[in-house]
Design a protein around this motif. Structure first.
Motif, PDB file in Angstrom:
ATOM      1  N   GLY A  58       5.958   1.770   5.524  1.00 20.14           N
ATOM      2  CA  GLY A  58       6.552   2.892   4.797  1.00 20.14           C
ATOM      3  C   GLY A  58       7.128   2.405   3.490  1.00 20.14           C
ATOM      4  O   GLY A  58       6.922   1.255   3.092  1.00 20.14           O
ATOM      5  N   THR A  59       7.846   3.279   2.819  1.00 15.30           N
ATOM      6  CA  THR A  59       8.449   2.895   1.550  1.00 15.30           C
ATOM      7  C   THR A  59       9.661   3.763   1.246  1.00 15.30           C
ATOM      8  O   THR A  59       9.733   4.920   1.665  1.00 15.30           O
ATOM      9  CB  THR A  59       7.427   3.019   0.388  1.00 15.30           C
ATOM     10  N   THR A  60      10.601   3.185   0.560  1.00 12.13           N
ATOM     11  CA  THR A  60      11.668   3.983  -0.036  1.00 12.13           C
ATOM     12  C   THR A  60      11.105   4.631  -1.300  1.00 12.13           C
ATOM     13  O   THR A  60      10.075   4.210  -1.824  1.00 12.13           O
ATOM     14  CB  THR A  60      12.869   3.116  -0.434  1.00 12.13           C
ATOM     15  N   VAL A  61      11.788   5.634  -1.785  1.00 11.62           N
ATOM     16  CA  VAL A  61      11.494   6.164  -3.122  1.00 11.62           C
ATOM     17  C   VAL A  61      12.784   6.752  -3.667  1.00 11.62           C
ATOM     18  O   VAL A  61      13.493   7.486  -2.974  1.00 11.62           O
ATOM     19  CB  VAL A  61      10.357   7.214  -3.108  1.00 11.62           C
ATOM     20  N   ARG A  91       1.152  13.915   0.367  1.00 12.01           N
ATOM     21  CA  ARG A  91      -0.170  13.319   0.133  1.00 12.01           C
ATOM     22  C   ARG A  91      -0.099  11.794   0.296  1.00 12.01           C
ATOM     23  O   ARG A  91      -1.029  11.179   0.820  1.00 12.01           O
ATOM     24  CB  ARG A  91      -0.668  13.682  -1.258  1.00 12.01           C
ATOM     25  N   ALA A  92       0.999  11.211  -0.160  1.00  7.76           N
ATOM     26  CA  ALA A  92       1.160   9.763  -0.016  1.00  7.76           C
ATOM     27  C   ALA A  92       1.214   9.358   1.451  1.00  7.76           C
ATOM     28  O   ALA A  92       0.651   8.320   1.850  1.00  7.76           O
ATOM     29  CB  ALA A  92       2.426   9.305  -0.738  1.00  7.76           C
ATOM     30  N   VAL A  93       1.884  10.173   2.268  1.00 11.73           N
ATOM     31  CA  VAL A  93       1.938   9.895   3.712  1.00 11.73           C
ATOM     32  C   VAL A  93       0.530   9.859   4.296  1.00 11.73           C
ATOM     33  O   VAL A  93       0.179   8.969   5.095  1.00 11.73           O
ATOM     34  CB  VAL A  93       2.807  10.945   4.427  1.00 11.73           C
ATOM     35  N   LYS A  94      -0.304  10.807   3.905  1.00 11.17           N
ATOM     36  CA  LYS A  94      -1.691  10.825   4.383  1.00 11.17           C
ATOM     37  C   LYS A  94      -2.460   9.617   3.894  1.00 11.17           C
ATOM     38  O   LYS A  94      -3.267   9.030   4.631  1.00 11.17           O
ATOM     39  CB  LYS A  94      -2.377  12.118   3.931  1.00 11.17           C
ATOM     40  N   VAL A 149       9.295   7.007   3.448  1.00  7.54           N
ATOM     41  CA  VAL A 149       8.019   7.702   3.283  1.00  7.54           C
ATOM     42  C   VAL A 149       6.997   6.911   4.079  1.00  7.54           C
ATOM     43  O   VAL A 149       6.618   5.804   3.703  1.00  7.54           O
ATOM     44  CB  VAL A 149       7.605   7.771   1.799  1.00  7.54           C
ATOM     45  N   GLY A 150       6.558   7.456   5.201  1.00  9.11           N
ATOM     46  CA  GLY A 150       5.615   6.746   6.055  1.00  9.11           C
ATOM     47  C   GLY A 150       4.969   7.679   7.042  1.00  9.11           C
ATOM     48  O   GLY A 150       5.333   8.858   7.135  1.00  9.11           O
ATOM     49  N   PRO A 151       4.017   7.172   7.808  1.00  3.64           N
ATOM     50  CA  PRO A 151       3.236   8.024   8.716  1.00  3.64           C
ATOM     51  C   PRO A 151       4.050   8.820   9.719  1.00  3.64           C
ATOM     52  O   PRO A 151       3.639   9.900  10.137  1.00  3.64           O
ATOM     53  CB  PRO A 151       2.331   7.009   9.430  1.00  3.64           C
ATOM     54  N   SER A 152       5.208   8.319  10.125  1.00  9.59           N
ATOM     55  CA  SER A 152       5.969   8.996  11.182  1.00  9.59           C
ATOM     56  C   SER A 152       7.276   9.602  10.683  1.00  9.59           C
ATOM     57  O   SER A 152       8.125   9.988  11.472  1.00  9.59           O
ATOM     58  CB  SER A 152       6.282   8.004  12.312  1.00  9.59           C
ATOM     59  N   ASP A 153       7.446   9.680   9.364  1.00  7.86           N
ATOM     60  CA  ASP A 153       8.714  10.153   8.819  1.00  7.86           C
ATOM     61  C   ASP A 153       8.526  11.379   7.943  1.00  7.86           C
ATOM     62  O   ASP A 153       7.451  11.611   7.381  1.00  7.86           O
ATOM     63  CB  ASP A 153       9.386   9.043   7.990  1.00  7.86           C
ATOM     64  N   GLY A 154       9.593  12.166   7.808  1.00 10.49           N
ATOM     65  CA  GLY A 154       9.566  13.306   6.908  1.00 10.49           C
ATOM     66  C   GLY A 154       9.553  12.860   5.459  1.00 10.49           C
ATOM     67  O   GLY A 154       9.805  11.689   5.147  1.00 10.49           O
ATOM     68  N   ILE A 190       0.842  -1.208   0.000  1.00 14.83           N
ATOM     69  CA  ILE A 190       0.000   0.000   0.000  1.00 14.83           C
ATOM     70  C   ILE A 190       0.875   1.255   0.000  1.00 14.83           C
ATOM     71  O   ILE A 190       0.620   2.211  -0.733  1.00 14.83           O
ATOM     72  CB  ILE A 190      -0.941  -0.001   1.218  1.00 14.83           C
ATOM     73  N   ALA A 191       1.934   1.244   0.795  1.00 19.44           N
ATOM     74  CA  ALA A 191       2.810   2.415   0.897  1.00 19.44           C
ATOM     75  C   ALA A 191       3.501   2.718  -0.426  1.00 19.44           C
ATOM     76  O   ALA A 191       3.540   3.869  -0.879  1.00 19.44           O
ATOM     77  CB  ALA A 191       3.839   2.192   2.001  1.00 19.44           C
ATOM     78  N   SER A 192       4.059   1.694  -1.053  1.00 20.12           N
ATOM     79  CA  SER A 192       4.768   1.934  -2.316  1.00 20.12           C
ATOM     80  C   SER A 192       3.801   2.306  -3.430  1.00 20.12           C
ATOM     81  O   SER A 192       4.079   3.210  -4.229  1.00 20.12           O
ATOM     82  CB  SER A 192       5.584   0.698  -2.711  1.00 20.12           C
ATOM     83  N   ALA A 193       2.641   1.649  -3.472  1.00 11.92           N
ATOM     84  CA  ALA A 193       1.662   1.956  -4.512  1.00 11.92           C
ATOM     85  C   ALA A 193       1.120   3.376  -4.361  1.00 11.92           C
ATOM     86  O   ALA A 193       0.960   4.103  -5.349  1.00 11.92           O
ATOM     87  CB  ALA A 193       0.517   0.950  -4.476  1.00 11.92           C
ATOM     88  N   SER A 194       0.846   3.795  -3.116  1.00 16.46           N
ATOM     89  CA  SER A 194       0.351   5.149  -2.881  1.00 16.46           C
ATOM     90  C   SER A 194       1.376   6.190  -3.304  1.00 16.46           C
ATOM     91  O   SER A 194       1.033   7.213  -3.911  1.00 16.46           O
ATOM     92  CB  SER A 194       0.008   5.333  -1.395  1.00 16.46           C
TER      93      SER A 194
END
Length: 298
Positions: free
Chosen positions: A106-109, A89-92, A178-183, A60-64
């Motif tokens: 979370g996810t790398t990008v 927006r992806a974090v939300k 990239v995740g709920p608790s990260d910048g 879900i994180a990477s797809a978002s």
């Protein structure tokens, strides 16, 4: 593995055009049940995301993240500012999804985009996490991005050698995502555009199985991007395929630079031929009567 094809596009840039060719592929690998990687590859943005967390949280994180970045690319205005808005927006999106509530979700990008807004075109890499962008230029392969990982921090501090880092037990622990608790602010690196450049954008599923030398080998052996990503994927799977694997190869051709190089080579060759003729002609006038004899001396 799905069939892979090379896409291409001629892009107007200040002072001329660039010809871009690229291909991308992703695979679950041989040990995972779900592919939590995702990617987007189309001008002007080429990015890979490697999700983590829960059974489907990483997916879900990477797809978002990729969905939000795709929208930016489709809008045609890719900048650090628009990228960071998309990631916010992806974090939300991730935080609001009921299946992505694990602490580790979370996810790398990581990726590269072409900036044509200035007097000259530039590539800009972006990175959060430990997926990577490599560049092959002038016969050398260089990792452009810097991993956000515990192991990389130990290497940077001189507490771990690169060789020791390859099999370190904390090799999968990243320090930014990239995740709920990260910048959501990536690192950026700006690069000049050069004819003949080849970019590799990949998740760590590839670099767990192939060294930089191995990646370079398959690039050298396969001029076509689709053939290159296919060869690297097959090798990574044969070497164990311990993780999800995603690879994008992007080739850059500057027709004007290539034409200038050809003309310079032709001029060099012509200059060499003219020099040979000049040397022959210079020897002839020594014979004043044009016969080549030594009559005048007599």
């Amino acid at each position: 593995m799905p069939e892979v094809s090379t896409q291409s596009r001629t892009v107007p840039v200040p002072g001329g055009v660039l010809e871009l060719s690229w291909a991308g592929v992703t695979d679950t690998g041989r040990r995972r049940e779900v592919n939590q990687d995702a990617f987007f590859a189309d001008y002007p943005l080429f990015v890979v995301a490697d999700g983590m967390g829960g059974h489907v949280g990483g997916e879900i994180a990477s797809a978002s993240t990729i969905d939000r970045l795709t929208a930016v690319a489709d809008a045609g205005h890719v900048t650090p500012k628009t990228i960071e808005k998309a990631l916010a927006r992806a974090v939300k999106d991730i935080a609001s999804h009921p299946d992505a509530t694990d602490d580790g979700t979370g996810t790398t990008v990581t990726g590269v985009f072409l900036d044509t807004s200035g007097e000259a075109a530039h590539w800009v890499t972006l990175n959060i996490g430990d997926s990577r962008v490599y560049l092959v230029r002038d016969g050398a392969i260089v990792q452009i991005t810097t991993d956000h990982s515990v192991v990389q921090e130990l290497v940077a501090a001189g507490r771990l050698s690169p060789e020791e880092a390859e099999n370190h037990p904390y090799g999968n622990v990243i320090t930014r995502a990239v995740g709920p608790s990260d910048g959501v602010k990536p690192d950026y690196v700006r690069l000049d555009v050069a004819d003949g450049d080849r970019f590799v954008i990949c998740s760590d599923g590839l670099t767990k199985e192939l060294t930089d030398y191995g990646i370079r080998h398959f690039l050298d052996e396969n001029a076509d991007p689709a053939a290159a990503v296919t060869a690297m994927m097959e090798a990574a799977l044969e070497n164990g395929g311990r993780d999800n694997i995603t690879i994008v190869v992007l080739d850059v051709t500057d027709p004007a630079a290539a034409r200038d190089e050809d003309e310079a080579e032709e001029a060099d060759e012509a200059g060499t031929d003219d020099g040979d003729v000049a040397e022959e002609d210079a020897a002839t006038p020594a014979d004043a009567d044009g016969t080549g004899s030594s009559t005048a001396a007599d």
